[in-house]
Design an enzyme around this catalytic site. Sequence first.
Site, PDB file in Angstrom:
ATOM      1  N   LYS A   1       0.824  -1.210   0.000  1.00  0.00           N
ATOM      2  CA  LYS A   1       0.000   0.000   0.000  1.00  0.00           C
ATOM      3  C   LYS A   1       0.860   1.263   0.000  1.00  0.00           C
ATOM      4  O   LYS A   1       0.675   2.165  -0.822  1.00  0.00           O
ATOM      5  CB  LYS A   1      -0.907   0.012   1.222  1.00  0.00           C
ATOM      6  CG  LYS A   1      -1.629   1.321   1.457  1.00  0.00           C
ATOM      7  CD  LYS A   1      -2.577   1.660   0.336  1.00  0.00           C
ATOM      8  CE  LYS A   1      -3.095   3.073   0.477  1.00  0.00           C
ATOM      9  NZ  LYS A   1      -4.024   3.416  -0.614  1.00  0.00           N
TER      10      LYS A   1
ATOM     11  N   CYS B   1      -2.991  10.715   0.513  1.00  0.00           N
ATOM     12  CA  CYS B   1      -2.254   9.477   0.232  1.00  0.00           C
ATOM     13  C   CYS B   1      -0.790   9.770  -0.064  1.00  0.00           C
ATOM     14  O   CYS B   1       0.100   9.453   0.702  1.00  0.00           O
ATOM     15  CB  CYS B   1      -2.865   8.761  -0.978  1.00  0.00           C
ATOM     16  SG  CYS B   1      -4.599   8.486  -0.841  1.00  0.00           S
TER      17      CYS B   1
HETATM   18  N1  SAJ Z   1      -1.035  14.805  -9.652  1.00  0.00           N
HETATM   19  C1  SAJ Z   1      -0.135  15.419 -10.500  1.00  0.00           C
HETATM   20  N2  SAJ Z   1       0.174  14.815 -11.683  1.00  0.00           N
HETATM   21  C2  SAJ Z   1      -0.399  13.611 -12.034  1.00  0.00           C
HETATM   22  C3  SAJ Z   1      -1.301  13.007 -11.146  1.00  0.00           C
HETATM   23  C4  SAJ Z   1      -1.611  13.617  -9.964  1.00  0.00           C
HETATM   24  O1  SAJ Z   1       0.385  16.493 -10.212  1.00  0.00           O
HETATM   25  O2  SAJ Z   1      -0.104  13.115 -13.124  1.00  0.00           O
HETATM   26  C5  SAJ Z   1      -1.353  15.442  -8.379  1.00  0.00           C
HETATM   27  C6  SAJ Z   1      -2.819  15.790  -8.254  1.00  0.00           C
HETATM   28  O3  SAJ Z   1      -3.059  17.101  -8.723  1.00  0.00           O
HETATM   29  C7  SAJ Z   1      -3.042  15.703  -6.753  1.00  0.00           C
HETATM   30  C8  SAJ Z   1      -2.037  14.659  -6.300  1.00  0.00           C
HETATM   31  O4  SAJ Z   1      -1.078  14.518  -7.348  1.00  0.00           O
HETATM   32  O5  SAJ Z   1      -2.736  16.932  -6.137  1.00  0.00           O
HETATM   33  C9  SAJ Z   1      -2.628  13.309  -6.000  1.00  0.00           C
HETATM   34  O6  SAJ Z   1      -3.383  12.947  -7.118  1.00  0.00           O
HETATM   35  P1  SAJ Z   1      -3.869  11.413  -7.295  1.00  0.00           P
HETATM   36  O7  SAJ Z   1      -4.492  11.336  -8.651  1.00  0.00           O
HETATM   37  O8  SAJ Z   1      -2.761  10.497  -6.981  1.00  0.00           O
HETATM   38  O9  SAJ Z   1      -5.072  11.268  -6.251  1.00  0.00           O
HETATM   39  P2  SAJ Z   1      -5.021  10.706  -4.800  1.00  0.00           P
HETATM   40  O10 SAJ Z   1      -4.057  11.437  -3.948  1.00  0.00           O
HETATM   41  O11 SAJ Z   1      -6.433  10.649  -4.348  1.00  0.00           O
HETATM   42  O12 SAJ Z   1      -4.434   9.235  -5.011  1.00  0.00           O
HETATM   43  C10 SAJ Z   1      -5.305   8.130  -5.016  1.00  0.00           C
HETATM   44  C11 SAJ Z   1      -4.485   6.968  -4.527  1.00  0.00           C
HETATM   45  N3  SAJ Z   1      -5.402   5.890  -4.350  1.00  0.00           N
HETATM   46  C12 SAJ Z   1      -5.333   5.239  -3.179  1.00  0.00           C
HETATM   47  O13 SAJ Z   1      -4.563   5.513  -2.282  1.00  0.00           O
HETATM   48  C13 SAJ Z   1      -6.286   4.132  -3.079  1.00  0.00           C
HETATM   49  C14 SAJ Z   1      -3.453   6.573  -5.550  1.00  0.00           C
HETATM   50  O14 SAJ Z   1      -2.836   5.337  -5.135  1.00  0.00           O
HETATM   51  C15 SAJ Z   1      -4.097   6.315  -6.874  1.00  0.00           C
HETATM   52  O15 SAJ Z   1      -3.085   5.985  -7.827  1.00  0.00           O
HETATM   53  C16 SAJ Z   1      -4.802   7.584  -7.315  1.00  0.00           C
HETATM   54  O16 SAJ Z   1      -5.805   7.889  -6.328  1.00  0.00           O
HETATM   55  C17 SAJ Z   1      -5.460   7.310  -8.649  1.00  0.00           C
HETATM   56  O17 SAJ Z   1      -4.706   6.820  -9.534  1.00  0.00           O
HETATM   57  O18 SAJ Z   1      -6.637   7.576  -8.795  1.00  0.00           O
END
Ligand code: SAJ
Length: 475
Positions: free
Chosen positions: A229, A287
């Site tokens: 995780k 996360c």
């Molecule tokens: N972000 C970027 N660039 C990217 C992707 C995200 O800058 O290419 C930023 C987003 O703006 C945000 C942060 O990163 O501020 C996190 O974004 P995220 O898409 O990772 O969303 P989270 O934080 O909700 O991550 C969750 C996590 N899921 C779980 O913990 C179950 C992560 O493991 C997943 O990979 C992610 O969702 C997902 O892929 O949806």
Amino acid sequence: MSKLGKILKEKGPIRKVGVVGMGYVGIPSAVLFAEKFDFVWGFQRASQSSGYKIEMLNNGISPLKGEEPGLEDLIKKVRSQGKFESTSDFSKIRDLDAVTLAIQTPFKDKGELEPDFGALEEGIRQIGKYLKEGILVVLESTITPGTTKNFAADILKEESGLIPGEDFALAHAPERVMVGRLIRNIREHDRIVGGINMESTGRAVELYTPVLTIGKIIPMDSTAAEVTKTAENTFRDLQIAAINELALYCEAMRINVYDVRTGIDSLKGEGITRAILYPGAGVGGHCLTKDTYHLERGVKISGSKLDYPAESASLYVLARKINDFMPQHMYNLTNEGLTSIGKKFNGSKIALLGWAFINNSDDTRNTPSEPYLDMVEKDGARVTIHDPYVSQDGSLKISQDLEESIKGADAIVIFTGHKQYLNIKASAIKKLSGHKHPVIIDGRNVIDPDAFIKEGFVYKGIGRGDKNYHEICNK
Ligand code: SAJ
């Protein structure tokens, strides 16, 4: 057959389940169990900040904000079937077959890798107080590797006098939900299930199997589950840091990072993968901002010697530092923009667009917009914050009126890629700002640089080295 094996055999199949922590993870988890098992208690402390959720849930209303497809219908359904009830009476745990725990584990001090396990410990103690032989306890929270079989097992034994893995089953099954798709994620993601021993793993597999639709169960040891995780988020954070660093390089080399991204992404073929993500104004959320530190701490407290290049900091922690630098970079881009038209932060008005940490959501946890706000306000800027999904965060006032927020702004700074920002028109924004050369900083690649440069804006975009040094058009 082991003692626990005999106890579980005697107890029979899982019928009554409890979920501790009615939050983003606990609520969907509880109602999905309620669909498949006879009855589910949703435990929630009657605290000042969250006690209100109990009544809302028992009235069939979801206390979660933002769009969560299918959740509220499911709450209403299992409530009307009398299969789910929320309560603050933890003593009901004693009649259950299984109880899961989904409580946030933030860090109080990232520098010292010190997690704040206070709420988690309270939840585990509550379970321990009412724990009976044969109950399965599952931690769903994201935790430092080693927590289940050490920290949690010790507390449960101390509170109940029962032996983990012998008198009761204990496992870790990390949540993998994302706001906006909670129900779908729990049903469809593969589920990592890690017991402190084989019998615990087997019992936890029994609990999660009925909830999955296309997801598969992946059984393993509890510590491997904790590392899976934390590492899956650490790897995502690393991938984002990799493209953020490339964006900074492209700005310095005056090229467009999105051209490079398209180029790299075109490399396809057997076994060839380039998980190239998107650069942005920073990484927020509950996360990615902390799981790296859980993983680092897990190795640190594991007690065994780590063989690693001497004097080198962890690659993963460096990735965190690069992502946490991005709000500073947004500050630097804003400063360059203002300076180019003879302005300073002091006395300037900034319209900060986007307070949620992720597009089209109201989730503001660890938003990268916050360090940016602190930096520019410290330098004397007046800031209006706009977010279509967030009306307030603590004492902060956040406007939903985009035009009002942009009125008179010297700089418009886009931090979140909300869909409302995708089609803002340069001429309209300029008119609202009332300035001949407003500054616009695009932290999420949502606007067309040329459209704004033509209108006389000073444009700066993350990774847009091809546009950031443009001549100012006198329109
Ligand atoms: N972000 C970027 N660039 C990217 C992707 C995200 O800058 O290419 C930023 C987003 O703006 C945000 C942060 O990163 O501020 C996190 O974004 P995220 O898409 O990772 O969303 P989270 O934080 O909700 O991550 C969750 C996590 N899921 C779980 O913990 C179950 C992560 O493991 C997943 O990979 C992610 O969702 C997902 O892929 O949806």
